[in-house]
Design a protein around this motif. Structure first.
Motif, PDB file in Angstrom:
ATOM      1  N   VAL A   1       3.405 -30.059  -2.500  1.00 36.03           N
ATOM      2  CA  VAL A   1       4.376 -29.967  -1.418  1.00 36.03           C
ATOM      3  C   VAL A   1       3.609 -29.858  -0.106  1.00 36.03           C
ATOM      4  CG1 VAL A   1       6.277 -28.653  -0.395  1.00 36.03           C
ATOM      5  CG2 VAL A   1       6.064 -28.802  -2.895  1.00 36.03           C
ATOM      6  N   GLY A   2       3.754 -30.835   0.772  1.00 38.20           N
ATOM      7  CA  GLY A   2       3.055 -30.806   2.053  1.00 38.20           C
ATOM      8  C   GLY A   2       3.666 -31.800   3.008  1.00 38.20           C
ATOM      9  N   PHE A   3       3.622 -31.472   4.312  1.00 36.14           N
ATOM     10  CA  PHE A   3       4.286 -32.305   5.302  1.00 36.14           C
ATOM     11  C   PHE A   3       3.353 -32.748   6.418  1.00 36.14           C
ATOM     12  CE2 PHE A   3       7.536 -29.925   3.106  1.00 36.14           C
ATOM     13  CZ  PHE A   3       8.415 -30.931   2.748  1.00 36.14           C
ATOM     14  N   GLY A   4       2.058 -32.777   6.142  1.00 37.90           N
ATOM     15  CA  GLY A   4       1.090 -33.381   7.044  1.00 37.90           C
ATOM     16  C   GLY A   4       1.173 -32.873   8.462  1.00 37.90           C
ATOM     17  N   SER A   5       1.319 -33.812   9.400  1.00 36.35           N
ATOM     18  CA  SER A   5       1.324 -33.473  10.821  1.00 36.35           C
ATOM     19  C   SER A   5       2.709 -33.095  11.344  1.00 36.35           C
ATOM     20  CB  SER A   5       0.799 -34.664  11.636  1.00 36.35           C
ATOM     21  OG  SER A   5      -0.503 -35.018  11.225  1.00 36.35           O
ATOM     22  N   MET A   6       3.696 -32.999  10.476  1.00 36.33           N
ATOM     23  CA  MET A   6       5.042 -32.647  10.919  1.00 36.33           C
ATOM     24  C   MET A   6       5.189 -31.128  11.021  1.00 36.33           C
ATOM     25  SD  MET A   6       6.435 -35.442  11.536  1.00 36.33           S
ATOM     26  CE  MET A   6       7.973 -34.670  12.010  1.00 36.33           C
ATOM     27  N   PRO A   7       5.727 -30.620  12.135  1.00 37.31           N
ATOM     28  CA  PRO A   7       5.932 -29.176  12.253  1.00 37.31           C
ATOM     29  C   PRO A   7       7.127 -28.679  11.467  1.00 37.31           C
ATOM     30  CG  PRO A   7       6.694 -30.283  14.242  1.00 37.31           C
ATOM     31  CD  PRO A   7       6.044 -31.338  13.383  1.00 37.31           C
ATOM     32  N   MET A   8       8.015 -29.589  11.010  1.00 38.82           N
ATOM     33  CA  MET A   8       9.190 -29.248  10.202  1.00 38.82           C
ATOM     34  C   MET A   8      10.125 -28.287  10.919  1.00 38.82           C
ATOM     35  SD  MET A   8       8.741 -31.136   7.583  1.00 38.82           S
ATOM     36  CE  MET A   8       9.972 -30.563   6.427  1.00 38.82           C
ATOM     37  N   ARG A   9      10.317 -28.475  12.213  1.00 39.26           N
ATOM     38  CA  ARG A   9      11.259 -27.627  12.965  1.00 39.26           C
ATOM     39  C   ARG A   9      12.665 -27.787  12.387  1.00 39.26           C
ATOM     40  NH1 ARG A   9       8.550 -29.976  17.507  1.00 39.26           N
ATOM     41  NH2 ARG A   9       7.169 -28.507  18.530  1.00 39.26           N
ATOM     42  N   GLY A  10      13.293 -26.667  12.082  1.00 35.65           N
ATOM     43  CA  GLY A  10      14.655 -26.703  11.569  1.00 35.65           C
ATOM     44  C   GLY A  10      14.760 -27.173  10.134  1.00 35.65           C
ATOM     45  N   SER A  11      13.620 -27.453   9.479  1.00 33.00           N
ATOM     46  CA  SER A  11      13.660 -27.954   8.105  1.00 33.00           C
ATOM     47  C   SER A  11      12.826 -27.093   7.164  1.00 33.00           C
ATOM     48  CB  SER A  11      13.155 -29.406   8.063  1.00 33.00           C
ATOM     49  OG  SER A  11      13.895 -30.223   8.921  1.00 33.00           O
ATOM     50  N   GLU A  12      12.584 -25.843   7.569  1.00 29.22           N
ATOM     51  CA  GLU A  12      11.745 -24.966   6.759  1.00 29.22           C
ATOM     52  C   GLU A  12      12.321 -24.781   5.358  1.00 29.22           C
ATOM     53  OE1 GLU A  12      12.900 -24.292   9.737  1.00 29.22           O
ATOM     54  OE2 GLU A  12      11.212 -23.882  11.080  1.00 29.22           O
ATOM     55  N   ASP A  13      13.663 -24.835   5.243  1.00 36.83           N
ATOM     56  CA  ASP A  13      14.287 -24.639   3.936  1.00 36.83           C
ATOM     57  C   ASP A  13      13.862 -25.693   2.933  1.00 36.83           C
ATOM     58  OD1 ASP A  13      15.601 -22.391   4.714  1.00 36.83           O
ATOM     59  OD2 ASP A  13      17.579 -23.317   4.908  1.00 36.83           O
ATOM     60  N   VAL A  14      13.548 -26.899   3.409  1.00 39.18           N
ATOM     61  CA  VAL A  14      13.144 -27.956   2.491  1.00 39.18           C
ATOM     62  C   VAL A  14      11.853 -27.573   1.776  1.00 39.18           C
ATOM     63  CG1 VAL A  14      12.431 -30.352   2.311  1.00 39.18           C
ATOM     64  CG2 VAL A  14      14.299 -29.733   3.836  1.00 39.18           C
ATOM     65  N   ALA A  15      10.869 -27.094   2.526  1.00 37.73           N
ATOM     66  CA  ALA A  15       9.607 -26.675   1.910  1.00 37.73           C
ATOM     67  C   ALA A  15       9.832 -25.520   0.955  1.00 37.73           C
ATOM     68  CB  ALA A  15       8.600 -26.284   2.994  1.00 37.73           C
ATOM     69  N   ARG A  16      10.587 -24.535   1.405  1.00 36.51           N
ATOM     70  CA  ARG A  16      10.853 -23.362   0.554  1.00 36.51           C
ATOM     71  C   ARG A  16      11.560 -23.773  -0.735  1.00 36.51           C
ATOM     72  NH1 ARG A  16      15.310 -20.650  -0.239  1.00 36.51           N
ATOM     73  NH2 ARG A  16      16.365 -21.571   1.570  1.00 36.51           N
ATOM     74  N   LEU A  17      12.604 -24.593  -0.607  1.00 32.66           N
ATOM     75  CA  LEU A  17      13.369 -24.993  -1.782  1.00 32.66           C
ATOM     76  C   LEU A  17      12.553 -25.889  -2.709  1.00 32.66           C
ATOM     77  CD1 LEU A  17      16.817 -25.643  -0.066  1.00 32.66           C
ATOM     78  CD2 LEU A  17      16.283 -23.837  -1.724  1.00 32.66           C
ATOM     79  N   ALA A  18      11.699 -26.735  -2.139  1.00 30.60           N
ATOM     80  CA  ALA A  18      10.870 -27.600  -2.983  1.00 30.60           C
ATOM     81  C   ALA A  18       9.930 -26.760  -3.847  1.00 30.60           C
ATOM     82  CB  ALA A  18      10.082 -28.576  -2.127  1.00 30.60           C
ATOM     83  N   VAL A  19       9.320 -25.744  -3.243  1.00 33.46           N
ATOM     84  CA  VAL A  19       8.430 -24.864  -4.009  1.00 33.46           C
ATOM     85  C   VAL A  19       9.234 -24.092  -5.046  1.00 33.46           C
ATOM     86  CG1 VAL A  19       6.860 -22.898  -3.861  1.00 33.46           C
ATOM     87  CG2 VAL A  19       6.774 -24.690  -2.116  1.00 33.46           C
ATOM     88  N   GLU A  20      10.365 -23.517  -4.643  1.00 33.58           N
ATOM     89  CA  GLU A  20      11.199 -22.741  -5.559  1.00 33.58           C
ATOM     90  C   GLU A  20      11.657 -23.575  -6.749  1.00 33.58           C
ATOM     91  OE1 GLU A  20      14.567 -21.173  -3.581  1.00 33.58           O
ATOM     92  OE2 GLU A  20      13.508 -19.451  -2.721  1.00 33.58           O
TER      93      GLU A  20
END
Length: 423
Positions: A246-265
């Motif tokens: 799970v990684g999003f490279g150079s993207m700061p993921m503003r407003g999309s933090e839940d995607v990273a959290r949910l992907a890991v979960e």
């Protein structure tokens, strides 16, 4: 032969030019890279022995910091055009070549410098959608009028000329006049030229015919990466079944933090271990909650120390080597990450954010090598369903089949064209 490679953008804009630079040097060219002065770009260039000429401000603080006010746009266009011009002009040589990509004002400055120096000029697109075609619409610029309802792609590209002239034409022409060059009526086509190059793999990012442009598709410009994976990460990979990355490279993921959290979960809920790429979003592995211990790579340099647990956090590592050992790659849809995962035969879950990322997400879905998840309303159920699709045996089989057809000689093709004057 002196070849100047010019860009302004994130890692996805810089790394392909480094791949081309390495091939050009092998063929005897004298190469310079004009790019943002970010520490990670400078370090990578230094390791490869490619001189980096700094252009403008570092990109990472601009991407991860507060958004600029729209009223600053004309000033930023003028500054970047001038900065790229000065950097490229200081390196270009008559009879040599300038290859430009990245943000449009940067390419416009590089084109002006090539004209002034008497060097050949090539615009290189890193995704098909940046080039006019009846087969896809142009990127819509914020703040521009909505297109008329029902307009086809040809009409949208006509309107795109108006948008590009309105957004960039004034600053670009003012700069050209200031350095003794004539103004241009159509700034977009002037910078892109009638024979642009397309640095994408023909399977992943095909150029569809017929079109009016004489596009030269070279294949993706891949940077050879002999670096071994850090010992701690290798130990983690060896200790169990292939994990989900799970990684999003150079993207700061503003407003999309839940995607990273949910992907890991949800990867953990499916019984999968996880490797988290820290990236510019500064993911920590905590996105998946407190369950399990977390390995980490310390300062993020790629050196790693393993600790027990089902999650391992990495910084800068060899993606091609890592992706060959994972069950799936969850990422933002950048051209480089999409290509690296496809080349490794790793199924992909793409969470597109901006610009070309929706295009690459769509290609992953069309090819059957993964799935797409919208960032708007991620839920545990939606992410779990997407992961089930990605981790299904049929997706792995399809990813392996597509991987076998992906070319790795794009940078070699482009380098030989430059050396042979085929531009």
């Amino acid at each position: 032969m002196r070849v100047v490679l010019s860009t302004y953008g994130s890692r996805g804009d810089v790394e392909p030019l480094l791949g081309l630079a390495v091939r050009l040097r092998e063929l005897g060219a004298d190469v310079r890279l004009c790019a943002p002065p970010d520490e990670e770009f400078a370090a990578r260039s230094a390791v490869l022995g490619v001189p980096l000429v700094p252009v403008g401000d570092a990109v990472r603080p601009l991407v991860t910091g507060a958004a600029s006010a729209p009223t600053d746009f004309p000033t930023r266009v003028a500054r970047l055009t001038a900065a790229s011009y000065e950097a490229v002009l200081g390196q270009a040589a008559a009879g040599g070549a300038v290859v430009a990509t990245g943000l449009f004002p940067s390419a416009a400055g590089a084109r002006a410098a090539a004209e002034k120096a008497g060097a050949g000029y090539v615009y290189a697109g890193l995704q098909p959608t940046v080039l006019p075609s009846p087969h896809h619409p142009p990127f819509r610029y914020p703040g521009r009028p909505a297109p008329p309802e029902g307009a086809d792609n040809a009409k949208l590209w006509e309107l795109d000329v108006e948008s590009m002239n309105a957004l960039f034409g004034g600053a670009v022409d003012a700069h050209r006049v200031s350095v003794g060059l004539p103004t241009v009526a159509n700034v977009r086509d002037h910078v892109l030229t009638g024979r642009p190059w397309l640095a994408t793999d023909p399977v992943l990012g095909p150029w569809r015919l017929p079109t009016e442009l004489d596009v030269v598709q070279t294949g993706a410009w891949l940077l050879p990466d002999p670096r071994p994976l850090p010992a701690g990460l290798t130990a983690f990979l060896d200790a169990g079944e292939p994990p989900v990355y799970v990684g999003f490279g150079s993207m700061p993921m503003r407003g999309s933090e839940d995607v990273a959290r949910l992907a890991v979960e949800q990867a953990r809920a499916a019984g999968r271990r996880v490797v988290v790429g820290r990236g510019w979003a500064e993911l920590s592995g905590g996105e998946g909650g407190a369950t399990g211990a977390t390995g980490a790579d310390g300062a993020g340099s790629g050196s790693a120390a393993a600790v027990p647990g089902d999650c391992f956090v990495v910084g800068e590592v060899n993606h091609r080597a890592l992706f060959a050992r994972v069950a799936a790659v969850v990422h933002h849809g950048g051209a480089g990450t999409t290509t690296a995962a496809a080349l490794a035969g790793a199924p992909q879950l793409v969470v597109p954010q901006i610009v070309d990322q929706p295009y690459w997400a769509a290609r992953v879905a069309e090819l059957g090598i993964g799935a797409v998840h919208d960032t708007a309303v991620p839920t545990a159920g939606s992410v779990a369903a997407a992961l089930r699709t990605v981790l299904a045996p049929r997706t792995l089989e399809r990813a392996a089949a597509v991987a076998a057809g992906i070319r790795t000689d794009g940078a070699e093709v482009a380098a030989r064209l430059l050396i042979d004057g085929g531009f």
